[in-house]
Motif scaffolding. Structure first.
Motif, short mmCIF file in Angstrom:
data_model
loop_
_atom_site.label_atom_id
_atom_site.label_comp_id
_atom_site.label_asym_id
_atom_site.label_seq_id
_atom_site.Cartn_x
_atom_site.Cartn_y
_atom_site.Cartn_z
N ARG A 183 -9.18 2.93 8.57
CA ARG A 183 -7.95 2.73 7.89
C ARG A 183 -6.82 2.18 8.77
O ARG A 183 -6.47 3.32 9.73
CB ARG A 183 -7.60 3.94 7.11
CG ARG A 183 -6.31 3.63 6.60
CD ARG A 183 -6.08 4.86 5.33
NE ARG A 183 -4.69 4.52 4.48
CZ ARG A 183 -3.83 5.15 4.87
NH1 ARG A 183 -3.50 6.05 6.00
NH2 ARG A 183 -2.67 4.98 4.14
N SER A 193 -15.30 3.59 7.32
CA SER A 193 -13.93 3.30 6.55
C SER A 193 -12.71 3.07 7.38
O SER A 193 -11.75 4.15 7.33
CB SER A 193 -13.78 4.38 5.34
OG SER A 193 -14.85 4.33 4.56
N VAL A 232 -3.40 1.03 10.28
CA VAL A 232 -1.73 0.89 9.74
C VAL A 232 -1.02 0.33 10.81
O VAL A 232 -0.97 1.00 11.87
CB VAL A 232 -1.20 2.19 9.39
CG1 VAL A 232 0.24 2.08 8.69
CG2 VAL A 232 -1.97 2.83 8.30
N ALA A 262 0.84 -1.16 0.10
CA ALA A 262 0.15 0.18 -0.07
C ALA A 262 0.74 1.16 -0.06
O ALA A 262 2.11 1.21 0.51
CB ALA A 262 -0.91 -0.13 1.30
N ASP A 268 1.31 3.64 1.82
CA ASP A 268 1.81 4.12 3.14
C ASP A 268 2.88 3.05 3.96
O ASP A 268 3.46 2.94 4.86
CB ASP A 268 0.70 4.30 4.32
CG ASP A 268 -0.20 2.76 4.50
OD1 ASP A 268 0.18 1.66 4.05
OD2 ASP A 268 -1.37 2.98 5.18
N ARG A 281 -5.68 -6.43 12.58
CA ARG A 281 -6.60 -5.47 11.86
C ARG A 281 -8.04 -5.62 12.20
O ARG A 281 -8.78 -4.96 12.26
CB ARG A 281 -6.41 -5.43 10.60
CG ARG A 281 -4.83 -4.95 10.01
CD ARG A 281 -4.39 -5.24 8.40
NE ARG A 281 -5.38 -4.37 7.63
CZ ARG A 281 -5.28 -3.21 7.09
NH1 ARG A 281 -4.17 -2.50 7.84
NH2 ARG A 281 -6.22 -2.87 6.49
N CYS A 326 -4.88 4.22 13.48
CA CYS A 326 -6.17 3.97 12.83
C CYS A 326 -6.97 5.35 12.74
O CYS A 326 -6.85 6.45 13.58
CB CYS A 326 -7.03 2.92 13.81
SG CYS A 326 -8.55 2.57 13.28
N HIS A 327 -7.45 5.44 11.52
CA HIS A 327 -8.23 6.63 11.22
C HIS A 327 -9.43 6.26 10.55
O HIS A 327 -9.68 5.36 10.00
CB HIS A 327 -7.36 7.68 10.12
CG HIS A 327 -8.37 8.57 9.67
ND1 HIS A 327 -8.06 9.84 10.12
CD2 HIS A 327 -9.02 8.57 8.73
CE1 HIS A 327 -8.77 10.71 9.06
NE2 HIS A 327 -9.38 10.07 8.37
N TRP A 328 -10.61 6.90 10.96
CA TRP A 328 -12.24 6.42 10.47
C TRP A 328 -12.89 7.70 10.57
O TRP A 328 -12.61 8.68 11.26
CB TRP A 328 -12.48 5.41 11.31
CG TRP A 328 -13.17 5.54 12.90
CD1 TRP A 328 -14.38 6.17 13.07
CD2 TRP A 328 -12.23 5.23 13.83
NE1 TRP A 328 -14.15 6.31 14.37
CE2 TRP A 328 -13.02 5.92 14.78
CE3 TRP A 328 -10.72 4.87 14.14
CZ2 TRP A 328 -12.53 5.66 16.37
CZ3 TRP A 328 -10.57 5.06 15.45
CH2 TRP A 328 -11.30 5.28 16.41
#
Length: 172
Positions: free
Chosen positions: A97, A95, A99, A5, A7, A27, A109-111
């Protein structure tokens, strides 16, 4: 061969099959952590749920609401916010995300957040829309994945018009 990916978080052939499975499970478990956070929030920031989601030294912040340090302060502070300001809510966590760190023991983690809520204010209760995102850090502990840092950034807030006509509490 898996493609990395942008990142750098990927399941490349540099990891063994067992390591790749552990990373996939991590995850999924972090995604469940986000979902449990939403569930606790929609139950009035239920302390019994929220307490299980954070490390002892965690930090939670949202401009205009609070900056809280430590699991007990977060648990108490979020319950107070629900009792006095956010009287009802439905959180849509969108969503996530995730990492993972190279060692698989921590993650960013971003959402996105889309929330329907009833807010208390000087003029009484008001139904609102909230939108924004969460940025967080999670770590693996003896008790599973926990948040060590959660930051909510509200980017949109407005009055629902007409107001919600059915608001049932989350009870399960």
């Amino acid at each position: 061969m898996a493609r990395p990916a942008p990142d750098g978080d990927h399941l490349s052939m540099a990891f063994s099959a067992e390591e790749r499975l552990v990373r996939l499970e991590a995850r999924a478990e972090i995604g469940d952590l986000v979902a449990r956070y939403a569930h606790g929030a929609d139950r009035g920031n239920d302390p019994a749920i929220m307490r299980t989601l954070f490390t002892p030294d965690a930090i939670w912040s949202a401009a205009g609401f609070a900056a809280l340090e430590g699991r007990e302060a977060i648990t108490k502070g979020l319950a107070e916010i629900a009792a006095s300001r956010v009287l009802w809510s439905i959180h849509f966590m969108v969503s996530p995300r995730i990492v993972l760190a190279p060692d698989g023991r921590s993650a960013r983690c971003h959402w996105y957040l889309w929330e329907l809520c009833t807010m208390a204010g000087d003029a009484g209760q008001r139904d609102e829309w909230l939108g924004g995102w969460y940025d967080s850090e999670a770590e693996w502990t003896e008790d599973g994945w926990k948040f060590r840092n959660v930051c909510l950034e509200i980017r949109l807030q407005g009055e629902a018009n007409p107001p919600w006509y059915l608001k049932q509490p989350v009870t399960r």
